[in-house]
Enzyme design. Structure first.
Site, PDB file in Angstrom:
ATOM      1  N   PRO A   1      49.668   5.329  53.678  1.00 16.67           N
ATOM      2  CA  PRO A   1      49.408   6.335  52.975  1.00 16.67           C
ATOM      3  C   PRO A   1      49.834   7.600  53.548  1.00 16.67           C
ATOM      4  CG  PRO A   1      47.474   5.428  53.967  1.00 16.67           C
ATOM      5  CD  PRO A   1      48.391   4.380  54.395  1.00 16.67           C
ATOM      6  N   ASN A   2      50.284   8.584  52.495  1.00 14.84           N
ATOM      7  CA  ASN A   2      50.790   9.946  52.735  1.00 14.84           C
ATOM      8  C   ASN A   2      51.994   9.783  53.256  1.00 14.84           C
ATOM      9  OD1 ASN A   2      48.574  11.143  51.700  1.00 14.84           O
ATOM     10  ND2 ASN A   2      47.406  10.399  53.578  1.00 14.84           N
TER      11      ASN A   2
ATOM     12  N   ARG B   1      55.201  17.137  54.623  1.00 17.87           N
ATOM     13  CA  ARG B   1      53.511  16.992  55.165  1.00 17.87           C
ATOM     14  C   ARG B   1      53.596  17.553  56.610  1.00 17.87           C
ATOM     15  NH1 ARG B   1      51.366  11.267  57.057  1.00 17.87           N
ATOM     16  NH2 ARG B   1      49.144  11.999  57.477  1.00 17.87           N
TER      17      ARG B   1
ATOM     18  N   TYR C   1      54.895  15.888  61.698  1.00 12.25           N
ATOM     19  CA  TYR C   1      55.672  14.859  61.508  1.00 12.25           C
ATOM     20  C   TYR C   1      57.065  14.938  61.366  1.00 12.25           C
ATOM     21  CZ  TYR C   1      50.931  12.839  60.646  1.00 12.25           C
ATOM     22  OH  TYR C   1      49.676  12.610  60.984  1.00 12.25           O
TER      23      TYR C   1
ATOM     24  N   ASN D   1      53.856   1.162  59.676  1.00 12.20           N
ATOM     25  CA  ASN D   1      53.358   2.097  60.111  1.00 12.20           C
ATOM     26  C   ASN D   1      51.994   2.496  59.371  1.00 12.20           C
ATOM     27  OD1 ASN D   1      52.051   4.832  60.429  1.00 12.20           O
ATOM     28  ND2 ASN D   1      53.990   6.212  60.559  1.00 12.20           N
TER      29      ASN D   1
ATOM     30  N   ALA E   1      46.904   6.387  58.304  1.00 17.23           N
ATOM     31  CA  ALA E   1      45.511   6.784  58.579  1.00 17.23           C
ATOM     32  C   ALA E   1      44.575   5.318  58.369  1.00 17.23           C
ATOM     33  CB  ALA E   1      44.991   7.516  57.371  1.00 17.23           C
TER      34      ALA E   1
ATOM     35  N   GLU F   1      53.881  -1.948  65.712  1.00 16.58           N
ATOM     36  CA  GLU F   1      53.143  -0.846  65.002  1.00 16.58           C
ATOM     37  C   GLU F   1      53.874   0.388  65.320  1.00 16.58           C
ATOM     38  OE1 GLU F   1      49.276  -0.641  66.228  1.00 16.58           O
ATOM     39  OE2 GLU F   1      48.781   1.237  65.743  1.00 16.58           O
TER      40      GLU F   1
ATOM     41  N   HIS G   1      54.033   4.788  64.901  1.00 15.32           N
ATOM     42  CA  HIS G   1      53.486   6.059  64.559  1.00 15.32           C
ATOM     43  C   HIS G   1      54.656   7.333  64.961  1.00 15.32           C
ATOM     44  CE1 HIS G   1      49.829   4.361  63.903  1.00 15.32           C
ATOM     45  NE2 HIS G   1      49.775   3.680  64.833  1.00 15.32           N
ATOM     46  N   LEU G   2      54.808   8.119  64.239  1.00 19.09           N
ATOM     47  CA  LEU G   2      55.678   9.158  64.273  1.00 19.09           C
ATOM     48  C   LEU G   2      55.002  10.171  65.462  1.00 19.09           C
ATOM     49  CD1 LEU G   2      56.255   9.980  60.511  1.00 19.09           C
ATOM     50  CD2 LEU G   2      58.157   9.434  62.240  1.00 19.09           C
TER      51      LEU G   2
ATOM     52  N   ARG H   1      46.272  13.023  70.470  1.00 19.97           N
ATOM     53  CA  ARG H   1      45.855  13.739  69.145  1.00 19.97           C
ATOM     54  C   ARG H   1      44.418  13.671  69.315  1.00 19.97           C
ATOM     55  NH1 ARG H   1      48.915  12.670  63.982  1.00 19.97           N
ATOM     56  NH2 ARG H   1      47.955  14.597  63.375  1.00 19.97           N
TER      57      ARG H   1
HETATM   58  C1  DQA Z   1      50.557   8.406  61.968  1.00 24.42           C
HETATM   59  C2  DQA Z   1      49.457   8.906  62.621  1.00 24.42           C
HETATM   60  C3  DQA Z   1      47.989   8.503  61.761  1.00 24.42           C
HETATM   61  O1  DQA Z   1      46.868   9.194  62.464  1.00 24.42           O
HETATM   62  C4  DQA Z   1      48.193   9.487  60.548  1.00 24.42           C
HETATM   63  O2  DQA Z   1      46.880   9.258  59.870  1.00 24.42           O
HETATM   64  C5  DQA Z   1      49.128   9.135  59.786  1.00 24.42           C
HETATM   65  C6  DQA Z   1      50.620   9.156  60.380  1.00 24.42           C
HETATM   66  C7  DQA Z   1      52.083   8.871  62.453  1.00 24.42           C
HETATM   67  O3  DQA Z   1      53.101   8.282  61.961  1.00 24.42           O
HETATM   68  O4  DQA Z   1      51.924   9.605  63.420  1.00 24.42           O
HETATM   69  O5  DQA Z   1      49.428   9.517  58.674  1.00 24.42           O
HETATM   70  O6  DQA Z   1      50.536   7.095  61.490  1.00 24.42           O
END
Ligand code: DQA
Length: 154
Positions: free
Chosen positions: A9-10, A17, A22, A73, A76, A97, A99-100, A106
């Protein structure tokens, strides 16, 4: 040889964003660099982005017999989704897995991943380059699995 790329998501909003966290690359930019690398490696990609947990679970289930590994990825859902974790465990495909951002530096709620225990490994904090590192790693692991080798990273 096909690999499944899942964006949670997102991530469709990348580019606008929270660019301080990011970056400014769009999802389209990331996907086209993944396609370029896949061509170089000699594999094909199925790429899906969804804001819905069930759609991601369905895509993981549907990967059986279609793909030989999953790069995800979970965004959330990393921090909330037992359903995505269970789907990955159920299909048993090697999973990387991504994550950017570096989720470990964090907020506390981002520091726990439901996905990490069912993934071969996690790449976190290298921005879009992490996807390319992850694709190379997944490709290597998938080839090893297909040839029946086992060991570190399998
Ligand atoms: C994320 C990190 C997550 O905590 C966040 O909710 C995201 C992006 C990242 O790619 O850093 O949406 O997965």
């Amino acid at each position: 040889m096909n690999l499944l790329i899942l964006h949670g998501p997102n991530l469709n909003l990348l580019g606008t964003r929270e660019p301080g966290i990011y970056g400014s690359d769009t999802l389209e930019d990331i996907n086209s660099s993944l396609h370029e690398l896949a061509e170089e490696l000699g594999c094909t990609l199925t790429i899906i982005q969804s804001n819905h947990e069930g759609v991601l679970v369905d895509a993981i289930q549907a990967s059986v017999g279609m793909s030989v590994g999953i790069l995800i990825n979970p965004a959330a859902y990393t921090h909330t989704s037992v359903a995505i974790r269970d789907a990955l465990a159920a299909v048993g495909l090697p999973t990387v897995e991504i994550h950017l951002s570096n989720i470990h530096r964090r907020e506390e709620f981002r520091q726990h991943s439901y996905i990490a225990p069912v993934a071969v490994g996690q790449i976190s904090g290298f921005g879009p380059a992490g996807y390319l590192l992850g694709l190379r790693a997944l490709f290597t692991i998938a080839i090893k699995r297909l040839s029946g080798e086992s060991g570190c990273g399998t």
